[in-house]
Write an enzyme that holds these catalytic residues in place. Structure first.
Site, PDB file in Angstrom:
ATOM      1  N   GLU A  90       1.098  -0.950   0.220  1.00  0.00           N
ATOM      2  CA  GLU A  90      -0.192  -0.051  -0.132  1.00  0.00           C
ATOM      3  C   GLU A  90       1.231   1.331  -0.097  1.00  0.00           C
ATOM      4  O   GLU A  90       1.285   1.452   1.248  1.00  0.00           O
ATOM      5  CB  GLU A  90      -0.747  -0.240   0.973  1.00  0.00           C
ATOM      6  CG  GLU A  90      -1.676   1.014   0.948  1.00  0.00           C
ATOM      7  CD  GLU A  90      -2.652   1.175   2.667  1.00  0.00           C
ATOM      8  OE1 GLU A  90      -3.888   2.247   2.456  1.00  0.00           O
ATOM      9  OE2 GLU A  90      -1.960   0.915   2.960  1.00  0.00           O
ATOM     10  N   LYS A 220      -8.519 -15.980  16.772  1.00  0.00           N
ATOM     11  CA  LYS A 220      -8.669 -14.802  14.643  1.00  0.00           C
ATOM     12  C   LYS A 220     -10.138 -14.395  14.534  1.00  0.00           C
ATOM     13  O   LYS A 220      -9.936 -14.177  13.749  1.00  0.00           O
ATOM     14  CB  LYS A 220      -8.184 -15.717  13.982  1.00  0.00           C
ATOM     15  CG  LYS A 220      -6.950 -17.157  13.742  1.00  0.00           C
ATOM     16  CD  LYS A 220      -5.665 -17.081  13.349  1.00  0.00           C
ATOM     17  CE  LYS A 220      -4.404 -17.325  14.413  1.00  0.00           C
ATOM     18  NZ  LYS A 220      -4.195 -18.799  13.416  1.00  0.00           N
ATOM     19  N   ASP A 294       1.679 -15.012  13.105  1.00  0.00           N
ATOM     20  CA  ASP A 294       0.752 -15.231  12.087  1.00  0.00           C
ATOM     21  C   ASP A 294      -0.449 -14.339  12.105  1.00  0.00           C
ATOM     22  O   ASP A 294      -0.919 -13.057  12.510  1.00  0.00           O
ATOM     23  CB  ASP A 294       0.373 -15.605  13.454  1.00  0.00           C
ATOM     24  CG  ASP A 294      -1.133 -17.516  13.009  1.00  0.00           C
ATOM     25  OD1 ASP A 294      -1.341 -16.390  11.757  1.00  0.00           O
ATOM     26  OD2 ASP A 294      -1.234 -18.123  13.331  1.00  0.00           O
ATOM     27  N   HIS A 385      -9.701  26.891   1.952  1.00  0.00           N
ATOM     28  CA  HIS A 385      -8.613  28.198   2.323  1.00  0.00           C
ATOM     29  C   HIS A 385      -8.187  28.061   0.135  1.00  0.00           C
ATOM     30  O   HIS A 385      -7.355  28.976   0.493  1.00  0.00           O
ATOM     31  CB  HIS A 385      -8.402  28.199   3.329  1.00  0.00           C
ATOM     32  CG  HIS A 385      -8.287  28.259   4.724  1.00  0.00           C
ATOM     33  ND1 HIS A 385      -9.409  27.368   4.932  1.00  0.00           N
ATOM     34  CD2 HIS A 385      -9.283  29.738   5.136  1.00  0.00           C
ATOM     35  CE1 HIS A 385      -9.691  28.115   6.166  1.00  0.00           C
ATOM     36  NE2 HIS A 385      -9.416  29.596   6.493  1.00  0.00           N
TER      37      HIS A 385
END
Lengths: 393, 393, 393, 393
Positions: A90, A220, A294, A385
Site C-alpha cells: 500500500e 483469530k 501469524d 482555503h
C-alpha cells in the site's frame, strides 16, 4: 466437475519439501491454471526449513519491505532508535508512519509499557442443568493446582495462571489463561488446556461434556472479551506533543486535532468498532508480515483503545492501548529467512525479545495514528482555503 | 538519543527505486542494526514497479505459499475447480483447508453468491445545533445528483449510489456508498468524497464543518455498522453435507457438530465477537498475502456470520456470510510479480475478476470452517474413548 | 421565561410530607398547568413513609395490577406455585405470561438457579503514565484486606469480595464487587467504594486521581461487562417441554419453534442486542413496579441470554439466563404500601427473600418467552393456511 | 404440586372487570398467599376502563409521584417551563433532576429537536439459498407500493415508509419502518407488517417462508441497530453552560467536568454499553410510569449518546441524543386516570402531543445527566479536601 484424481495436488511422502516435490506441484499448477509461477518459484529461503510452517509448498509471495524510522522508543524493553521493516503493497503507508515517527522523535520519543500478558484457550463445559454448572465452578477452585499440573505436563514455557468463568444456561464457559514466554502460545495453550480438560473429565465426580473451544478465546477473531481481558500482550504507547511542534510539522492546531478526535470518538461508539483509532491494522500488518508473525492475528491484534487529552497549555497527550496484540520472537514463522532478518533488524530475534517487539509495535502504531489523524484534520483547511479557490473557475 | 541526521534513512530524489538507492538503504540498515538482510535483498520482482506500493524499499519478505485444493465452487462468477494459493507460516493451515475442500467437493461443491457490493467514506458534518443538522439532511436529498456529479469528476470507475445518515448531537454522520469496479476502492472513494464535501461546503447556504472521516466507514477496523451495511463485497457460501459423508471424512456425527455449534453460537453472542465462526482470518489472510490484497483489511474482511441447520434427515446445512470482504483484482498490490501470478492461478487477474475472487475466498473460508469445526468436536471423542485410555497407567 | 420565584415548587422545611405541604404543591401544579390531579391525589399509602423514596410528593400513579399464574417453580429458594402480581398497562401481557405459565406447569414446572450474586461500583484511577497504573494494580493486591476493611466500615450487610481491573492508557478502570444481602446494594456499594477510594488516596504512596464511577459498573445502563460479569443476581431458569404438549397447547411443532429460534439467534447476533430472547422486559418491568423494585434498573435487568435445544425425541429444552437482575426485598421501595403487599403475595418480603424473588422473576420470564415465541411461529401457519383463505375474495 | 383447578385464578366470562370478579380474585390471592392486598385494592381509577390494558385485574400499585422543575425547554414543540411528574421510589431522584433543571434554566433553557421518528417490525424471509434472497430484495423494490398499500389497509395513522434489508446466509432480514402518529405504534406496525407479509407470500412467485420478527426490531430490547437507525423518536437536547454558573451551582470547574467525561467515554467504549451517559433510565422510567407509557420500553428508550465539548472560553456544551425513545400520548396506558392527569400536567395529552412529550423527556434527561455528572466529579474534591480531613484522627 473433473475427476478427483486428475486434480490431486502432487505430494511426495518421502520428502515433500524436496526440489522434485516442489517442482511437481509447480508443474501441476502451471498446467492446470496457466500461470507461469516464475516469480513465485524464485526464493532464497531453504524449503527444508518449512515443515511446520506450510504444506504443499510451491514457492513464495514476495512482499516489498520499506524501512520506516527512526522510531524513538522509551520502553522498558525497547530503548532508543529503531528502523522498522514494514512489508506492504500500500503506497504512502511507510511514508506516513515515518512522518509520525519523525514527529514523535522530535517530541522526545514514545513511552511504552506492557501492562498485561496472557494467552488462552476457552473450553465450555456442559451439565444436566445450571446447578451442576455452578457446583462445578466450585470444584474447579478446589482442584486448580491439580488442573494446572496436568496442563503443565504438556509445556515447558507455558503456565496456567487463572481460569475465568462465565455462566449461561446449563453451561460454564471458561477461559484458561496462561503465560507463554516468547512464543505466541496458541498451540501451546491448546495442548495444555486439552490435557487439563482430560484430567477434569477423568476426575470430576459428576457428568460433564466439554468442547475445547466455546468461542470465549475468539482466536483469530476480535471480541469484547479479549479486549477487556487481554489476549497476547496488552501494551500502551504514550506521548505528549508540544502544540507548536504539531502546528509546525503537521500543519494543524492541537485544538482542531482534539475537536476532531471527540467527533471520531462518538463515531466509534456509534458504529461499534473494536478500534476507536485510525489505522492500527496498517502498521501491525506490515510488521507482522515482515517479522514472521501469524498475520491472521491481525484480526484481533489490531483492536485499539485510543485516549487523548488537550492539556491546558495546548499540548496534546496521545496514547494507544493495544489490548490483544499477539506477537512472538520464537516459533511460528519467526525463524524463516527474511523474517528472522527483520527481527534481527529490530534486535528482537529469539528468547527474551517478545516484550521488546510488543513495545516497538505499539510505538509504531501510535506514530501512525498521529500521522493519519493529523492529515484528516488538515484536509478541511486545505480544501476550504486553498485548493478550491485555485481549482474552480 | 542519537543525532537525527546520523539516523536519516537514505533516499535518492532522482530515482529512489534504483539499485543504488536500495543498496544504500540496505547498507545503512545493516550497519545500524547488524542484520545481514541477505534474504530480504533477494527477489525477482522489479523495484521499478514499486512506486505507489512502498516507500524506502529495501527488499522483500519471502512468505511461503502452499497450494490448497481442489476447491469446487458453484458460483455465479467462479465455476469449477480451483487451486488456491495460500501464503502463510502457520503449519497445518493449508492441510486443514484442503481437508475441508475435499469434504465439500465430495458433497457437490460450494454455492457462492455475492449479495452486495459497495465501498464507502464517511464524513461527519457539524452544525451549530441539531436542528441545522436535521435540515442539512433534507438538503442532501435535494442535491444528491449534484453531489454525485462532483464525486464522479474524480473517478471513472466509482459511482456514488447512496448517502446514509446517522444523527447524533449537532452532528450528522454519513456514509457515502460507492460501487468501485474491480478495485478495492478505498482511495477512490476517499478522493471522490473529498470532492463531494468540497462541493457541499461551497454550495450549502448554512454554516457547516466537515471531517472526511467520522469513524463510520471504519476503514481497517471491524465494526457493527460495516457488518450490517456491507463494506466491499458481501458474499455468501453455502453447502449441504450428507450426514454419512461427514461421519466418514470428519469422524463426527452431524448432530454432535450441530450441538457444538449451538454452544459456540451462545459463546460468540456472549463474548461479543465480529465472527461467530472458527477461523476465517486464516484463509483470508493467506489468500490476501498471496494475491496482493491490502492485508491490513483482514481486520474487517475476516468478519463472519455463520449459520447452520441440522436437517430432519441428519444432513448438515452450513453457510458463511462475509459482510465486509475487501478485495481487488486491479490496482494496489495485485499487479506485482508473485501476486499477479497467484491471481492468474485463480483466473482472476484484472478487469472483471473481482466477484470471482470474492466467491473463491468465501468458498475457501467455508471449507476451512468445516474442517476446524469438525476437528474441535472430534477431539472430545478421541480424548474420552481412546487417548486417555492408552496414555494413563 | 417566567420569573423563577413565581415557578418555584412549594416546599415545607418543617415537614414536606405533611398534608399541607402536599396540598400546596398540588394547588401549585393545578394552577400552573390546569390538570386536576384528582386521581393522582387519591391514595392509601402514608406519605410519612416516603422520605427516602421521593421528594416533592404530590400523589401517586395508579398502575393496574393483574394476577398471572399459577407459576410452578422448582427452585432452591422458591418452591411450589406462585401467583405473580404484574403491574402494567399493556393489554395481553398478563394473559400471555399466564399462558406460558400454564404450559410450564403442565411440563412439571421451571427449574431455577441463582448462579452468581454481586453488586459493584467502578472507580477509575488516573496516573502520570501507564507504568504507574500497572504498578498500582500490584499495590491493590497487596492491600486488599485493608481496602476491604475501609469499605466495611460503611456497611453491615455488604462485603467487598473482589476488585477487577481493566487497563487502558494511563488509567486503571476497576470494578469493586460486593455481596449485598437482601438489598439491591447500589447505594451501599457507592458509599463503601467511596470510603475505600478515600483510604487508597490517603495511603497510596504515589500520585493518583480517582473518579467514583468510570462507566464500568454501568448502573441503570446495560453493558457487555455487566452481562459477562454479573450485576445483581445471575439466575437461570430451565425447562424441558414435551413435543406433544407444545403442539397441543401452543399449536406449533417444536421443530418449527427451534427453526425460528435459530433465525432469531442470528438476528440477535447481527443486530447486536443485549437480549437474544423475546420480551423479558415485559415481565420484569411489571413485577418490578408491583414489588417496589427500582424500575429504572429494567435497563440492565432485562438483559438475557437464551439457549434452547431440540432434543432427539423432539422435546424442547429452553432456558433463560438473566445476567444482571437487580432485585431487593429490603430497602428502596419494597416497604411501601402496595409494594409490600405484592412481595408478601410472593412470600418474599424482607430478610432472606431476595434469591426467592430472583428465581420467581426468572421463571416468569421463561414462561413469557415461551408464550410469545410460540405465538410468533404459529402466526405464519395461521396466515398461510387459514386467515388469508377466508379473508380474501 | 397442587391440583391445577384448586389454583385456577377466578375469571368472570361476562364481565371480568366488574367488582365481583375483582373481589373474587382478591379473595383467592389473599387466601392462597396470605397477603391482605388492602392497599392494592384501594384505587380511584374505573376498572371498566381497563380492558385492553390488563387482564386478571386485582388492584393497583401506588407509585409515589414527585414534582421536578421548573424545566425550561426551547423546543419546536415544547416551549417554556414545565413541571415534570416523576413516579419513583428512589430517594434523591426528583431532587437531583430538579437541581439539574435549575442549572439549565439559569443557563437559558434546553434546546430540543426531534431529528427522526419511526417504528418498525422486522420480518425475516427464508429462501432455498442466498441467491433467491438477493433476488427477492429486488422484487421488494419493484412492489413497494403494493406492499405499502397492503399494510395501509390495517391502520389509519401508520404509514410504511421504507423496508431496510440485511442479508445473511439464505435469509433476508428486514425492517419495515413506519410513521405512527401519536401512538407508540408497536401493535399497529405488527398488524400492518403481518398484512404486508401475507400479501408478499401470496404474490411472490418464488418459495419463501417468513417469521414476523427476526430480532431486527428488538422490541423491548436495546440493540445497536435500533440505536443507529432509530426506534420511536430520535431526539436531541442541547445546552451551553457558562463556566461560572457551573462552578457556582455545581461546585465543580468545567475543565474537571470535561476531564471526567473523557475518562467516562473511554469506560463506556470499553464496557460496551448502550449509553455513554450517567442515568437516563432514572428520568425516563419515572416519567414513563407517571404518564402511562409502556414502561418495559425503558429497555431501549434509555439508550443514549452523550456528547460534550469544553469551549475555548471554558463554557461547557452538553448534549444527549436519545435514539430510541418510544413514547405515546394516545393509546396504551395514556388514557388511564392518573396517567392522563400527568400528561395533562405537561400539556401533552392526546393528538399532536407526542413530539412535545419527547422533547420534554429529552430535556429532563439532559438536566439529570448534568446533575449526577457534576456530583460524581465534585465528590473527589470533597473527599480530598474536606471530609477526610475532618473525619480521620
Amino acid at each position: 466437475m473433473r475427476d478427483e484424481n486428475e486434480l490431486k495436488i502432487p505430494r511426495d511422502r518421502t520428502d515433500d519439501y524436496a526440489p522434485g516435490a516442489i517442482a511437481a506441484r509447480q508443474s501441476f499448477a502451471r498446467e492446470y491454471a496457466g500461470s507461469s509461477l516464475d516469480h513465485v518459484g524464485t526464493y532464497s529461503l531453504d524449503p527444508q526449513a518449512l515443515p511446520g510452517n506450510v504444506e504443499n509448498f510451491i514457492g513464495v509471495a514476495q512482499v516489498p519491505i520499506g524501512l520506516a524510522g527512526p522510531l524513538l522508543v522509551n520502553g522498558e524493553h525497547a530503548h532508543g532508535d529503531f528502523l522498522v521493516p514494514m512489508a506492504t503493497t500500500e503506497g504512502t503507508l511507510v511514508a506516513s508512519y515515518s512522518r509520525g515517527m519523525k514527529l514523535c522523535r522530535a517530541a522526545g520519543g514514545i513511552t511504552t509499557t506492557v501492562v498485561d500478558d496472557k494467552m488462552q484457550r476457552a473450553p465450555v463445559f456442559t451439565f444436566p442443568s445450571a446447578r451442576e454448572a455452578r457446583d462445578f465452578a466450585g470444584w474447579l477452585d478446589e482442584h486448580f493446582d491439580e488442573i494446572a499440573a496436568a496442563a503443565q505436563e504438556t509445556t515447558s514455557s507455558g503456565r496456567l495462571i487463572e481460569i475465568q468463568r462465565f455462566f449461561a444456561s446449563k453451561m460454564l464457559y471458561t477461559r484458561f489463561n496462561y503465560t507463554t514466554g516468547d512464543a505466541a502460545g496458541q498451540n501451546m495453550t491448546g495442548k495444555a488446556t486439552f490435557a487439563a480438560c482430560a484430567w477434569i473429565k477423568q476426575n470430576y465426580p459428576g457428568e460433564l461434556h466439554f468442547l475445547l473451544e466455546g468461542q470465549f478465546a475468539t482466536d483469530k477473531k476480535t471480541s469484547v472479551v479479549n479486549m477487556l481481558h487481554t489476549r497476547g500482550k496488552r501494551v500502551v504507547a504514550e506521548i505528549t506533543l508540544p502544540a507548536a511542534l504539531v502546528e509546525e510539522q503537521m500543519h494543524v492546531s492541537t485544538d482542531k486535532l482534539f475537536s476532531a478526535r471527540l467527533k471520531g470518538q462518538l463515531g466509534a461508539f456509534m458504529s461499534v468498532t473494536n478500534n476507536n483509532g485510525n489505522h492500527s491494522a496498517n502498521g501491525i500488518t506490515a510488521i507482522f508480515i515482515a517479522t514472521g508473525q501469524d498475520v491472521a492475528n491481525v484480526a484481533e491484534s489490531s483492536a485499539l483503545y485510543g485516549f487523548s487529552e488537550l492539556l491546558p497549555n495546548g499540548d496534546f497527550y496521545a496514547s494507544v492501548t493495544l489490548p490483544s496484540l499477539i506477537v512472538a520472537t520464537y516459533g511460528g514463522g519467526t525463524g524463516l529467512a527474511t523474517q528472522r532478518e527483520c527481527l534481527e533488524l529490530l534486535g528482537c530475534y529469539g528468547t527474551g525479545g517478545v516484550h521488546k517487539l510488543a513495545e516497538i509495535i505499539a510505538a509504531t502504531v501510535l506514530a501512525g495514528e498521529l500521522s493519519l489523524g493529523s492529515a484528516v484534520v488538515a484536509e478541511e483547511w486545505v480544501q476550504a482555503h486553498d485548493d478550491l479557490g485555485r481549482n474552480r473557475p
